[in-house]
Design an enzyme around this catalytic site. Structure first.
Site, PDB file in Angstrom:
ATOM      1  N   ASP A 105       0.875  -1.101   0.213  1.00 19.10           N
ATOM      2  CA  ASP A 105      -0.012   0.009  -0.219  1.00 19.10           C
ATOM      3  C   ASP A 105       0.845   1.293   0.044  1.00 19.10           C
ATOM      4  OD1 ASP A 105      -2.333   1.703   0.361  1.00 19.10           O
ATOM      5  OD2 ASP A 105      -2.121   1.686   2.385  1.00 19.10           O
ATOM      6  N   ASP A 107       0.028   5.027   1.375  1.00 23.36           N
ATOM      7  CA  ASP A 107      -0.295   5.873   2.443  1.00 23.36           C
ATOM      8  C   ASP A 107      -0.096   5.120   3.755  1.00 23.36           C
ATOM      9  OD1 ASP A 107      -0.982   8.190   1.276  1.00 23.36           O
ATOM     10  OD2 ASP A 107      -2.869   7.144   0.744  1.00 23.36           O
TER      11      ASP A 107
END
Length: 561
Positions: A105, A107
């Site tokens: 991922d 963030d």
């Protein structure tokens, strides 16, 4: 007293103290440390009753043992081993030797934002509330308190109250807050009516759009919780009437607009150094590529934010490192939708475009959006057992990859480092040892039914509650540890351990990890299991375990099990 040290040697390597293992060790400790004290709980109930009526010596020995152990823990106890805050902890056996594909991922996984990001989101959401949703301007003066809450809390939307819930769906009544008002157990019970939350309600709380009970699980939720508390507190302090559900929806909308209206992107673009460390990702990516791993980036963030962030933490050539880059992925739907096609997107052509024949190949150097996991695996010819995906959001990032697609999953839990640092403090360790010593002593003192024994039990219970509060407050004065409640794992922790194969405090901890290593979880200890299982929780203690079991046998006649 060296038995206590041995107990900690066995239990510390897993980042959370294994309470059952400690119970077993302390159960044995409180029965043998006084030498002359009988192990009352091992006797048949009829024998135990006869023994109690015959003599008060065991009770007197318990009081003596209490004083000796209290003196030892207060004055002489020191933990012998520290927990490594950069360790990768295994929940499930994880065969890294079979994993060739690493997904990430963006963030709070690859992009480890500074704490100033949460404060920015909070104040921007306040602006949106006041300017677009006509909330009182006085909200600008409500303080932002960085450590007000912890993630994983639940919010009763209809009542406007925060609470922490454990793995058995029990509300921790000392953690109920309305704004900044602490309700306390009695008032909390009056408001909630029931301390147990039904499974259906808990399951529904995990996802947005539920306006009964909502769990707030990721780091982006922290400024939202702070804003909810401040809005409720402001309205209460001004004696203004309000609908708690409407406030929740408005705050939720304001925080969402901070993301969707690109406020975060513009802030990062303007103040990149403030939020992200330059070239911080380069050592990890270089290591994984040297180890022959394929990499992919799969994020819900939009391309402009990813471009700014990745260029800063990895360099302008960052796309060369990734076999596949997917932005605006719409997780968790990405993992369950079967026929959604990929679109091509670029900085020059920000509007998604689907070729006439569809995307036939996911090319290195290109950026895609949309799509689905089934198409990703088909086009790349990857096998599920060779993929691991790292993310910070247990539901959007980890649940469906694990259960729907068979990927290995790795959770990035940034709070873990701070909690381990606290657990490594001597004060914390001694409190844990002492509270569980007290619990064993209380269990035994209850075997005597006279008034004097009951008074001792009451005093020890009061002391236990005091130590329990100290253990909670050392993490967070209002809500305690992210991972634990008073007696159980927190609901957040229990869900984490169901969907993650491994977890760690930072993706950068992979730097010190052998990429062909097999990780094993510590052997779980059920209440009926023996101390011997603890010997396998840390390398190098087999001989110590053997020696201590021999000492047990010598001191109290128990045979090693």
């Amino acid at each position: 007293m060296r038995i206590i040290h041995f107990m900690l040697q066995c239990s510390i390597p897993h980042h959370l103290f294994n309470s059952i293992t400690m119970n077993k060790a302390l159960n044995r400790l409180t029965s043998i440390s006084g030498r002359a004290m009988y192990n009352v709980t091992t006797l048949p109930s009829s024998s135990r009753m006869r023994y109690q009526h015959q003599s008060s010596a065991p009770r007197d020995q318990l009081l003596k043992t209490y004083r000796e152990l209290k003196h030892f823990v207060d004055d002489k106890f020191e933990p012998m081993f520290m927990i490594d805050p950069e360790r990768i902890f295994a929940v499930n056996q994880t065969n890294f030797d079979r994993i060739n594909i690493y997904g990430f991922d963006f963030d709070y996984t690859l992009a480890e934002y500074s704490t100033e990001m949460q404060e920015f989101i909070y104040y921007k959401a306040v602006d949106i509330l006041c300017t677009k949703l006509d909330y009182p301007k006085g909200l600008h003066h409500q303080p932002y308190i960085p450590n007000f809450c912890i993630r994983g809390l639940h919010y009763d939307v209809k009542l406007g109250m925060f609470m922490k819930i454990d793995e058995r769906h029990i509300v921790q009544l000392d953690t109920v807050y309305k704004g900044f008002e602490h309700f306390g157990p009695e008032k909390a019970m009056q408001e909630l009516k029931h301390v147990h939350i039904p499974k259906k309600t808990m399951d529904e709380s995990c996802f947005r759009g539920n306006y009964h009970l909502q769990q707030l699980t990721d780091i982006f939720s922290l400024p939202e919780m702070m804003l909810l508390a401040n809005v409720v507190d402001y309205f209460n302090s001004k004696d203004l009437g309000y609908d708690p559900t409407a406030i929740f929806k408005d705050v939720e909308q304001a925080v969402r607009l901070v993301h969707t209206e690109n406020h975060i992107y513009h802030e990062i673009q303007s103040n990149t150094e403030k939020y992200l460390a330059k070239d911080s990702l380069r050592p990890l990516i270089d290591k994984l590529l040297r180890d022959g791993k394929q990499l992919f980036l799969l994020t819900n963030s939009k391309l402009p934010t990813v471009l700014v962030g990745m260029e800063h933490i990895l360099g302008k050539d960052w796309q060369d490192a990734f076999n596949v880059v997917v932005t605006d992925a719409d997780k968790p739907n990405f993992f369950d939708t079967e026929n959604r096609v990929f679109s091509v997107i670029s900085e020059e052509s920000p509007e998604p475009a689907v070729p006439k024949r569809g995307v036939q190949d996911l090319r290195k150097g290109a950026v895609y959006c949309g799509g689905c996991c089934k198409q990703l695996m088909k086009l790349k010819k990857w096998k599920s057992g060779e993929v691991i995906y790292f993310g910070d959001q247990i539901y959007a990032d980890l649940q469906n990859p694990r259960y729907s697609n068979g990927w290995y999953t790795g959770a990035i839990i940034h709070e873990l480092k701070r909690e381990i640092d606290i657990m490594n403090q001597a004060t914390f360790a001694s409190n844990v040892v002492w509270i569980q010593t007290l619990e064993r002593l209380i269990e035994r003192m209850q075997d005597y039914g006279d008034a004097e024994s009951k008074q001792v039990v009451a005093e020890w219970m009061t002391e236990r509650r005091k130590v329990q509060q100290e253990l909670k407050s050392i993490f967070n004065p209002r809500f305690g540890s992210v991972f634990r409640s008073a007696l159980q794992s927190s609901y957040f922790s229990s869900r984490l351990c169901r969907v993650a194969d491994v977890y760690t405090s930072s993706v950068m901890n992979l730097l010190g990890h052998q990429s062909d290593k097999i990780l094993f979880p510590p052997r779980g200890s059920h209440p009926h299991e023996q101390l011997v299982s603890a010997g396998y929780q840390h390398d190098g203690f087999d001989s110590a375990l053997s020696a201590m079991l021999r000492r047990f046998k010598h001191m109290d006649g128990h045979k090693p099990l």
